[in-house]
Scaffold this motif. Structure first.
Motif, PDB file in Angstrom:
ATOM      1  N   PHE B  36       0.963  -1.155   0.202  1.00  0.00           N
ATOM      2  CA  PHE B  36       0.147  -0.245  -0.222  1.00  0.00           C
ATOM      3  C   PHE B  36       1.261   1.341  -0.110  1.00  0.00           C
ATOM      4  CE2 PHE B  36      -2.532   3.060   2.118  1.00  0.00           C
ATOM      5  CZ  PHE B  36      -4.016   3.105   1.229  1.00  0.00           C
ATOM      6  N   GLY B  37       2.297   1.583   0.681  1.00  0.00           N
ATOM      7  CA  GLY B  37       2.923   2.592   0.815  1.00  0.00           C
ATOM      8  C   GLY B  37       3.433   3.184  -0.340  1.00  0.00           C
ATOM      9  N   LEU B  38       4.251   2.067  -0.980  1.00  0.00           N
ATOM     10  CA  LEU B  38       4.745   1.962  -2.014  1.00  0.00           C
ATOM     11  C   LEU B  38       3.885   2.459  -3.408  1.00  0.00           C
ATOM     12  CD1 LEU B  38       7.321  -1.496  -2.324  1.00  0.00           C
ATOM     13  CD2 LEU B  38       7.972   1.083  -2.772  1.00  0.00           C
ATOM     14  N   TRP B  39       3.197   1.863  -3.357  1.00  0.00           N
ATOM     15  CA  TRP B  39       1.896   2.062  -4.298  1.00  0.00           C
ATOM     16  C   TRP B  39       1.446   3.335  -4.336  1.00  0.00           C
ATOM     17  CZ3 TRP B  39      -1.063  -2.214  -6.655  1.00  0.00           C
ATOM     18  CH2 TRP B  39      -1.992  -2.405  -7.806  1.00  0.00           C
ATOM     19  N   ARG B  40       1.911   3.674  -2.584  1.00  0.00           N
ATOM     20  CA  ARG B  40       0.632   5.638  -2.837  1.00  0.00           C
ATOM     21  C   ARG B  40       1.823   6.347  -3.259  1.00  0.00           C
ATOM     22  NH1 ARG B  40      -3.714   6.483   0.784  1.00  0.00           N
ATOM     23  NH2 ARG B  40      -2.965   8.463  -0.167  1.00  0.00           N
ATOM     24  N   ALA B  41       3.554   5.971  -2.538  1.00  0.00           N
ATOM     25  CA  ALA B  41       4.044   6.804  -3.167  1.00  0.00           C
ATOM     26  C   ALA B  41       4.768   6.915  -3.972  1.00  0.00           C
ATOM     27  CB  ALA B  41       5.180   6.127  -1.533  1.00  0.00           C
ATOM     28  N   HIS B  42       4.828   5.836  -5.040  1.00  0.00           N
ATOM     29  CA  HIS B  42       6.105   5.750  -6.342  1.00  0.00           C
ATOM     30  C   HIS B  42       4.689   5.718  -7.237  1.00  0.00           C
ATOM     31  CE1 HIS B  42       9.562   5.679  -4.158  1.00  0.00           C
ATOM     32  NE2 HIS B  42       8.994   5.211  -3.501  1.00  0.00           N
ATOM     33  N   PHE B  43       3.280   5.235  -7.431  1.00  0.00           N
ATOM     34  CA  PHE B  43       2.479   4.760  -8.499  1.00  0.00           C
ATOM     35  C   PHE B  43       1.213   5.205  -8.195  1.00  0.00           C
ATOM     36  CE2 PHE B  43       5.639   1.745  -7.353  1.00  0.00           C
ATOM     37  CZ  PHE B  43       6.661   1.447  -8.589  1.00  0.00           C
ATOM     38  N   SER B  44       0.869   6.523  -7.752  1.00  0.00           N
ATOM     39  CA  SER B  44      -0.562   6.849  -7.642  1.00  0.00           C
ATOM     40  C   SER B  44      -0.666   7.147  -9.229  1.00  0.00           C
ATOM     41  CB  SER B  44      -0.065   8.163  -6.657  1.00  0.00           C
ATOM     42  OG  SER B  44       0.605   9.354  -7.476  1.00  0.00           O
ATOM     43  N   PRO B  45      -1.960   7.169  -9.133  1.00  0.00           N
ATOM     44  CA  PRO B  45      -2.258   7.605  -9.946  1.00  0.00           C
ATOM     45  C   PRO B  45      -1.976   9.157 -10.970  1.00  0.00           C
ATOM     46  CG  PRO B  45      -4.567   7.547  -8.732  1.00  0.00           C
ATOM     47  CD  PRO B  45      -3.281   6.609  -8.105  1.00  0.00           C
ATOM     48  N   PRO B  46      -2.227   9.511 -12.145  1.00  0.00           N
ATOM     49  CA  PRO B  46      -2.009  10.745 -12.726  1.00  0.00           C
ATOM     50  C   PRO B  46      -3.258  11.600 -12.267  1.00  0.00           C
ATOM     51  CG  PRO B  46      -2.247   9.261 -14.545  1.00  0.00           C
ATOM     52  CD  PRO B  46      -1.887   8.646 -13.699  1.00  0.00           C
ATOM     53  N   PRO B  47      -2.228  12.406 -12.099  1.00  0.00           N
ATOM     54  CA  PRO B  47      -4.285  13.667 -11.038  1.00  0.00           C
ATOM     55  C   PRO B  47      -4.753  14.360 -12.853  1.00  0.00           C
ATOM     56  CG  PRO B  47      -1.663  14.744 -10.980  1.00  0.00           C
ATOM     57  CD  PRO B  47      -1.713  13.351 -10.959  1.00  0.00           C
ATOM     58  N   LEU B  48      -4.236  14.395 -14.138  1.00  0.00           N
ATOM     59  CA  LEU B  48      -4.438  14.639 -15.448  1.00  0.00           C
ATOM     60  C   LEU B  48      -4.303  13.889 -16.171  1.00  0.00           C
ATOM     61  CD1 LEU B  48      -6.162  16.969 -16.577  1.00  0.00           C
ATOM     62  CD2 LEU B  48      -3.619  18.127 -16.664  1.00  0.00           C
ATOM     63  N   VAL B  49      -5.242  13.530 -16.592  1.00  0.00           N
ATOM     64  CA  VAL B  49      -5.641  12.702 -18.629  1.00  0.00           C
ATOM     65  C   VAL B  49      -5.403  12.944 -19.453  1.00  0.00           C
ATOM     66  CG1 VAL B  49      -6.481  10.440 -19.381  1.00  0.00           C
ATOM     67  CG2 VAL B  49      -5.760  10.518 -16.742  1.00  0.00           C
ATOM     68  N   SER B  50      -5.205  12.905 -20.575  1.00  0.00           N
ATOM     69  CA  SER B  50      -5.768  14.393 -21.445  1.00  0.00           C
ATOM     70  C   SER B  50      -5.453  13.412 -22.977  1.00  0.00           C
ATOM     71  CB  SER B  50      -4.777  15.581 -21.152  1.00  0.00           C
ATOM     72  OG  SER B  50      -3.786  15.317 -21.352  1.00  0.00           O
ATOM     73  N   GLU B  51      -5.611  13.775 -23.393  1.00  0.00           N
ATOM     74  CA  GLU B  51      -5.654  13.033 -25.104  1.00  0.00           C
ATOM     75  C   GLU B  51      -4.763  14.260 -26.529  1.00  0.00           C
ATOM     76  OE1 GLU B  51      -8.589  11.096 -28.113  1.00  0.00           O
ATOM     77  OE2 GLU B  51      -9.173  11.690 -26.181  1.00  0.00           O
ATOM     78  N   GLY B  52      -4.304  14.293 -26.809  1.00  0.00           N
ATOM     79  CA  GLY B  52      -3.522  14.532 -27.525  1.00  0.00           C
ATOM     80  C   GLY B  52      -4.406  14.719 -29.062  1.00  0.00           C
ATOM     81  N   ASP B  53      -3.760  15.616 -30.187  1.00  0.00           N
ATOM     82  CA  ASP B  53      -4.427  15.344 -31.190  1.00  0.00           C
ATOM     83  C   ASP B  53      -3.090  16.259 -31.985  1.00  0.00           C
ATOM     84  OD1 ASP B  53      -5.557  15.783 -33.404  1.00  0.00           O
ATOM     85  OD2 ASP B  53      -7.031  17.271 -33.396  1.00  0.00           O
TER      86      ASP B  53
END
Lengths: 228, 88
Positions: B36-53
Motif C-alpha cells: 500500500f505504501g509503495l503503491w501510494r508513494a511511487h505509483f499513484s495515478p496521474p492527477p490529469l488525463v488528457s488526449e493529444g491531437d
C-alpha cells in the motif's frame, strides 16, 4: 550511498527499484493468499506441504523472470533452453525442488544480462521467503509432537479423566482413532498431541500408566518431516 | 476428578507456537502495508488525463525532378506545423 545497488542494472531498460520491490511484494502477497485458500479448501490425501510452499515462491519467481526478460525474446529462449537442459537429466519429483532450480536459473540470467540490481534484490527477496517458510513451518496442517496409543478399560463416558490429563500436558489433542469390538472389553484409543513441553513426554506416559482404566500405553514421537 | 494443573510451557515452545501460528499473519499484514505504501508513494495515478491531437495536415508541393528540391511549397497553410521552413 546505495546508488551502487539501485543503479546496477546495465540492461536495455533502466531499473526502477520501487517497481521491482512492489512487483515482488505483490506476487508474494497474492501467492500467500492463494496458498491459504488452498490449505483451507483442499480435501483428499494428496496434500503436500512443499506444494503449498511453492505456491508462495512461484509467483515471486515468475515476477522476477518477467523483470529479467523485459520483453527480450532472446533471453526468454535462453531461459527455456537452460531450464530444459537442467530438467532433461534430472527428475524433479518435488514442486519445491523445481522452484529452487528456477530461482537459481533466473538469478543467473539476471547476472548474465547485467541486471545486477535485479539479481541482488531478487536473490535477497527469495531467500527471505524461503527462510520465512522454513521458520514458520508454513503449510503444515496437522502439527503434533507425539502419538499416544492406549487401551481404555472404563466406559467411554469416563473419558473426561483421560482428556483432563492430556490437557495438562498438551496444547492440543486430537483423537485420531477409537476402536472397540463386540465381546472385547474396553476401547483402543489413539491420540495426536501437541505437547506443552516435548521434553516431558516420559512424565506424560508415566502419568497415563498411573491413571485408572488405562493400560498398554505406547508413545511415539512425531517428527516434523513426517508430513511431506 | 477435578481439572489438573497444566505443566509450564518453556519459552522456546512459546516462541515456536508464535512463529507457527501468528507470524504468517503478521508477515502478510506487513506485506500488505508495504504494498500500500509503495503503491501510494511511487505509483499513484496521474492527477490529469488528457488526449493529444497530432493535427495532421496534408501539404502538397511541386518537386524539381532534377535538383530534388521542393518548389512552390505552401507553408502558409501549414501554420503551426513542425516544419516551419525548408531551406535548400
Amino acid at each position: 550511498m546505495t546508488d551502487w545497488l539501485f543503479r546496477g542494472d546495465f540492461g536495455s531498460a533502466p531499473p526502477n527499484v520501487p517497481a521491482i520491490v512492489l512487483g515482488l511484494l505483490l506476487a508474494f502477497a497474492c501467492g500467500h493468499a492463494v496458498a491459504w485458500i488452498y490449505m483451507l479448501t483442499h480435501s483428499g490425501l494428496s496434500y503436500s506441504r512443499t506444494f503449498v510452499n511453492s505456491l508462495i515462491i512461484m509467483p515471486t519467481v515468475v515476477s522476477l523472470v518477467m523483470m529479467v526478460l523485459s520483453n527480450s525474446l532472446v533471453t526468454a529462449f535462453g531461459l527455456m533452453a537452460v531450464f530444459a537442459i537442467v530438467r532433461f537429466r534430472n527428475i524433479l519429483r518435488d514442486t519445491l525442488d523445481t522452484t529452487y532450480v528456477l530461482v537459481v536459473i533466473v538469478i543467473g540470467m539476471a547476472a548474465g544480462t547485467m541486471k545486477f540490481s535485479t539479481a541482488v534484490v531478487g536473490c535477497i527477496f527469495t531467500l527471505l521467503i524461503m527462510v520465512y517458510l522454513w521458520g514458520t513451518q508454513f503449510g503444515a496442517r496437522q502439527r503434533y509432537d507425539m502419538i499416544v496409543n492406549l487401551h481404555w478399560g472404563r466406559p467411554t463416558t469416563d473419558l473426561d479423566d483421560l482428556k483432563n490429563l492430556l490437557h495438562r500436558h498438551s496444547l492440543r489433542s486430537i483423537c485420531a482413532s477409537q476402536r472397540s469390538h463386540e465381546g472385547y472389553e474396553g476401547t483402543d484409543l489413539s491420540y495426536r498431541l501437541l505437547l506443552r513441553d516435548p521434553d516431558r513426554m516420559d512424565q506424560l506416559l508415566m502419568e497415563l500408566r498411573g491413571l485408572q482404566g488405562v493400560s498398554r500405553v505406547t508413545g511415539l514421537r512425531a517428527e516434523e518431516e513426517s508430513e511431506v | 476428578m477435578g481439572p489438573l494443573p497444566v505443566i509450564p510451557t518453556p519459552h522456546a515452545q512459546k516462541l515456536r507456537e508464535f512463529r507457527v501460528q501468528f507470524l504468517p499473519a503478521i508477515v502478510f499484514a506487513c506485506t500488505l502495508g508495504a504494498i500500500f505504501g509503495l503503491w501510494r508513494a511511487h505509483f499513484s495515478p496521474p492527477p490529469l488525463v488528457s488526449e493529444g491531437d497530432p493535427g495532421a495536415r496534408e501539404i502538397r508541393a511541386l518537386a524539381d525532378t532534377q535538383g530534388g528540391a521542393l518548389t512552390n511549397m505552401p507553408l502558409a497553410r501549414a501554420k503551426g506545423a513542425l516544419v516551419q521552413a525548408i531551406r535548400r
